[in-house]
Structure formats: C-alpha cells, structure tokens
Design a protein around this motif. Structure first.
Motif, PDB file in Angstrom:
ATOM      1  N   TYR A   1      30.551  28.882  23.666  1.00 57.31           N
ATOM      2  CA  TYR A   1      29.275  28.982  24.379  1.00 57.31           C
ATOM      3  C   TYR A   1      29.454  28.754  25.886  1.00 57.31           C
ATOM      4  O   TYR A   1      28.952  29.509  26.706  1.00 57.31           O
ATOM      5  CB  TYR A   1      28.334  27.929  23.784  1.00 57.31           C
ATOM      6  N   GLY A   2      30.202  27.720  26.222  1.00 61.49           N
ATOM      7  CA  GLY A   2      30.395  27.369  27.640  1.00 61.49           C
ATOM      8  C   GLY A   2      31.118  28.470  28.403  1.00 61.49           C
ATOM      9  O   GLY A   2      30.709  28.842  29.508  1.00 61.49           O
ATOM     10  N   LYS A   3      32.163  29.005  27.795  1.00 64.23           N
ATOM     11  CA  LYS A   3      32.918  30.078  28.433  1.00 64.23           C
ATOM     12  C   LYS A   3      32.035  31.326  28.563  1.00 64.23           C
ATOM     13  O   LYS A   3      32.072  32.019  29.579  1.00 64.23           O
ATOM     14  CB  LYS A   3      34.173  30.387  27.594  1.00 64.23           C
ATOM     15  N   GLY A   4      31.231  31.574  27.538  1.00 61.86           N
ATOM     16  CA  GLY A   4      30.320  32.716  27.577  1.00 61.86           C
ATOM     17  C   GLY A   4      29.369  32.627  28.763  1.00 61.86           C
ATOM     18  O   GLY A   4      29.178  33.599  29.502  1.00 61.86           O
ATOM     19  N   ARG A   5      28.796  31.449  28.962  1.00 56.30           N
ATOM     20  CA  ARG A   5      27.859  31.251  30.090  1.00 56.30           C
ATOM     21  C   ARG A   5      28.567  31.480  31.411  1.00 56.30           C
ATOM     22  O   ARG A   5      28.033  32.120  32.322  1.00 56.30           O
ATOM     23  CB  ARG A   5      27.298  29.822  30.087  1.00 56.30           C
ATOM     24  N   TYR A   6      29.774  30.932  31.519  1.00 59.45           N
ATOM     25  CA  TYR A   6      30.538  31.044  32.762  1.00 59.45           C
ATOM     26  C   TYR A   6      30.882  32.507  33.085  1.00 59.45           C
ATOM     27  O   TYR A   6      30.628  32.982  34.190  1.00 59.45           O
ATOM     28  CB  TYR A   6      31.813  30.196  32.658  1.00 59.45           C
ATOM     29  N   VAL A   7      31.418  33.190  32.089  1.00 61.74           N
ATOM     30  CA  VAL A   7      31.845  34.580  32.309  1.00 61.74           C
ATOM     31  C   VAL A   7      30.638  35.473  32.646  1.00 61.74           C
ATOM     32  O   VAL A   7      30.718  36.326  33.534  1.00 61.74           O
ATOM     33  CB  VAL A   7      32.629  35.125  31.082  1.00 61.74           C
ATOM     34  N   LEU A   8      29.525  35.249  31.960  1.00 57.44           N
ATOM     35  CA  LEU A   8      28.331  36.060  32.244  1.00 57.44           C
ATOM     36  C   LEU A   8      27.844  35.839  33.673  1.00 57.44           C
ATOM     37  O   LEU A   8      27.419  36.776  34.347  1.00 57.44           O
ATOM     38  CB  LEU A   8      27.193  35.720  31.287  1.00 57.44           C
ATOM     39  N   ARG A   9      27.912  34.584  34.130  1.00 51.46           N
ATOM     40  CA  ARG A   9      27.441  34.293  35.482  1.00 51.46           C
ATOM     41  C   ARG A   9      28.283  35.032  36.513  1.00 51.46           C
ATOM     42  O   ARG A   9      27.758  35.668  37.431  1.00 51.46           O
ATOM     43  CB  ARG A   9      27.477  32.785  35.752  1.00 51.46           C
ATOM     44  N   VAL A  10      29.596  34.978  36.338  1.00 44.00           N
ATOM     45  CA  VAL A  10      30.501  35.648  37.271  1.00 44.00           C
ATOM     46  C   VAL A  10      30.298  37.170  37.213  1.00 44.00           C
ATOM     47  O   VAL A  10      30.179  37.838  38.239  1.00 44.00           O
ATOM     48  CB  VAL A  10      31.972  35.283  36.928  1.00 44.00           C
ATOM     49  N   LYS A  11      30.215  37.697  35.990  1.00 42.42           N
ATOM     50  CA  LYS A  11      30.123  39.143  35.819  1.00 42.42           C
ATOM     51  C   LYS A  11      28.773  39.703  36.277  1.00 42.42           C
ATOM     52  O   LYS A  11      28.694  40.835  36.742  1.00 42.42           O
ATOM     53  CB  LYS A  11      30.353  39.508  34.342  1.00 42.42           C
ATOM     54  N   ALA A  12      27.700  38.905  36.135  1.00 44.06           N
ATOM     55  CA  ALA A  12      26.380  39.399  36.533  1.00 44.06           C
ATOM     56  C   ALA A  12      26.395  39.764  38.010  1.00 44.06           C
ATOM     57  O   ALA A  12      25.808  40.771  38.418  1.00 44.06           O
ATOM     58  CB  ALA A  12      25.310  38.351  36.253  1.00 44.06           C
ATOM     59  N   SER A  13      27.092  38.971  38.804  1.00 45.92           N
ATOM     60  CA  SER A  13      27.100  39.266  40.239  1.00 45.92           C
ATOM     61  C   SER A  13      27.966  40.502  40.509  1.00 45.92           C
ATOM     62  O   SER A  13      27.627  41.332  41.339  1.00 45.92           O
ATOM     63  CB  SER A  13      27.517  38.017  41.017  1.00 45.92           C
ATOM     64  N   GLU A  14      29.071  40.659  39.783  1.00 47.63           N
ATOM     65  CA  GLU A  14      29.912  41.860  39.959  1.00 47.63           C
ATOM     66  C   GLU A  14      29.173  43.131  39.527  1.00 47.63           C
ATOM     67  O   GLU A  14      29.171  44.145  40.228  1.00 47.63           O
ATOM     68  CB  GLU A  14      31.209  41.735  39.138  1.00 47.63           C
ATOM     69  N   VAL A  15      28.538  43.058  38.354  1.00 48.60           N
ATOM     70  CA  VAL A  15      27.821  44.223  37.832  1.00 48.60           C
ATOM     71  C   VAL A  15      26.649  44.568  38.760  1.00 48.60           C
ATOM     72  O   VAL A  15      26.370  45.743  39.011  1.00 48.60           O
ATOM     73  CB  VAL A  15      27.333  43.956  36.380  1.00 48.60           C
ATOM     74  N   GLY A  16      25.999  43.525  39.301  1.00 45.36           N
ATOM     75  CA  GLY A  16      24.861  43.734  40.183  1.00 45.36           C
ATOM     76  C   GLY A  16      25.216  44.572  41.399  1.00 45.36           C
ATOM     77  O   GLY A  16      24.405  45.379  41.872  1.00 45.36           O
ATOM     78  N   LYS A  17      26.424  44.404  41.898  1.00 46.85           N
ATOM     79  CA  LYS A  17      26.854  45.169  43.067  1.00 46.85           C
ATOM     80  C   LYS A  17      27.036  46.638  42.754  1.00 46.85           C
ATOM     81  O   LYS A  17      27.035  47.482  43.650  1.00 46.85           O
ATOM     82  CB  LYS A  17      28.176  44.588  43.604  1.00 46.85           C
ATOM     83  N   GLU A  18      27.203  46.952  41.487  1.00 49.51           N
ATOM     84  CA  GLU A  18      27.485  48.338  41.104  1.00 49.51           C
ATOM     85  C   GLU A  18      26.285  49.060  40.540  1.00 49.51           C
ATOM     86  O   GLU A  18      26.357  50.250  40.230  1.00 49.51           O
ATOM     87  CB  GLU A  18      28.642  48.344  40.089  1.00 49.51           C
ATOM     88  N   LEU A  19      25.171  48.337  40.386  1.00 47.35           N
ATOM     89  CA  LEU A  19      23.982  48.975  39.785  1.00 47.35           C
ATOM     90  C   LEU A  19      23.127  49.669  40.856  1.00 47.35           C
ATOM     91  O   LEU A  19      22.972  49.142  41.960  1.00 47.35           O
ATOM     92  CB  LEU A  19      23.153  47.943  39.039  1.00 47.35           C
TER      93      LEU A  19
END
Lengths: 124, 124
Positions: free
Chosen positions: A106-124
């Motif tokens: 769960y903890g790793k999932g939250r962390y990875v999603l937080r990092v990836k949300a900002s990366e994906v946001g730049k490409e949307l």
C-alpha cells in the motif's frame, strides 16, 4: 514515455499490483495496463465496473471540495475485502487508479502514484 | 470504555490528529472528540460539513459494493490539501472518522482506527 509505459512501470514497481489506468472523471479509461501475474484477480474482480463507480464518487468529491474548507482532493483510497484501490488526481480532468491485492504494498503504491501523477500530468 | 473515551484514546495515540467521531451513514455523529491542541484547525476546516459529505459518499460506496465484485468496503481515506480524512467501517450502520493534519501520522491513524473499530463495534 507513453501512458502505457508509465502504467507498466507503476505496476512493475508495486508488489501485488493488479492493474493501473489513466481515467477521466467521466469513468472512461484513456489507457490501462494489467499485470499478467494477477490476470485472474483482475478478471474475477471486474475492475472496470468498480472503476466507473469510483470515478463517479471521485467526481462528486472533487465538486464537493469547492464548497468545503478542506481544500482540493489529492488522493483517495478505498480498501475493500478483495482489492485495495488507490486513486491520485492528475489534473482537473484525469486521475490515476491502481488496484492492489489486499496483501499488496500500500505504501509503495501511494508513493509511486504520487510521483507518476506529476509525470503523467505533464504529458496530458 | 465509553465512546468518548475511545475517541479520546484514538486522538491521543495519533500524531497530528484533529478530531475523531463515531458517525452514522446518515451523516449524524453519535459522539465526537476534538484535540485541544488542534482546535484552530478544526474550526477553520469546518470538519462537520466535510464529514456529512463524506458520510454520503461512504454510504454510496457501501451500496455500490453490493453489486460490485470487489467485496465489502472496510476503509476509505480522502487526502486533501488541508486535511487527511480516514474512515473505517464499524458495522452496517456506523463508521469511525478521523481527521489528521497533512503532516499527521497516516500509518498510525489507519492502525489505531482498525483496532478501535472492532472495540467500538462490540459496544454499539
């Protein structure tokens, strides 16, 4: 990095990940990726139905946040008997959703999603 | 242990706790307890309005769970800019809700709510 590669990378990094998706608040997935190792779980859980339901709730939460004093919603998680669902806002229109086995990290999932949300946001 | 004592014990155990409540899915609090040290935050955030909204969403989630294949919902968290809200089902009619500062101890909050939900459940 394509959306599909981002999703694949999320699923690969998180133990117990079943599937991951970039979704609109209208409940329509832009792109999805499913872990081969947990394909049975994904089928059995009928994740796409659950995600449409959750997208609807998230959309209500987002609208409610405008009148509440608690600020913009960044992350929501729903832990049910058979699956943990993590959702992370990407921008006003899209969010990332990750399904984990109840035994998943769960903890790793939250962390990875937080990092990836900002990366994906730049490409949307 | 009275409800009030349970709530007080939850707030005391979790760093950054603002307030805690036993609520019905109709949005009405059975009992609430507010941390004196974070009284300003509680006032500013107007938590009771947020909780009524969240109770409504939780109630929808609970009903949705009956048609979804993901099983009963046990725990929901909503992380917004100014507050982390953790909710844990106690039984069909009631849930525990805990508000934390964004810097609060999320993991400890989840743990304490899980333990307390079962204790409170026996007394409801």
């Amino acid at each position: 990095m394509s959306f599909s590669e981002h999703l694949q990378s999320i699923v690969a990094q998180v133990d117990g990940a079943i599937a991951c998706s970039v979704m609109g608040f209208d409940g329509i997935a832009v792109e999805s990726y499913q872990a081969e190792s947990n394909a049975d779980a994904a089928r059995e859980l009928e994740l796409s139905s659950a995600w449409v339901e959750f997208a609807n709730l998230l959309s209500q939460l987002k609208n409610a946040a405008e009148t509440l004093k608690t600020g913009q919603v960044a992350e929501v998680s729903v832990n049910s008997e058979k699956v943990i669902t993590l959702m992370r806002m990407v921008n006003r229109d899209y969010f990332l959703v990750l399904a984990l086995l109840p035994t998943g990290n769960y903890g790793k999932g939250r962390y990875v999603l937080r990092v990836k949300a900002s990366e994906v946001g730049k490409e949307l």
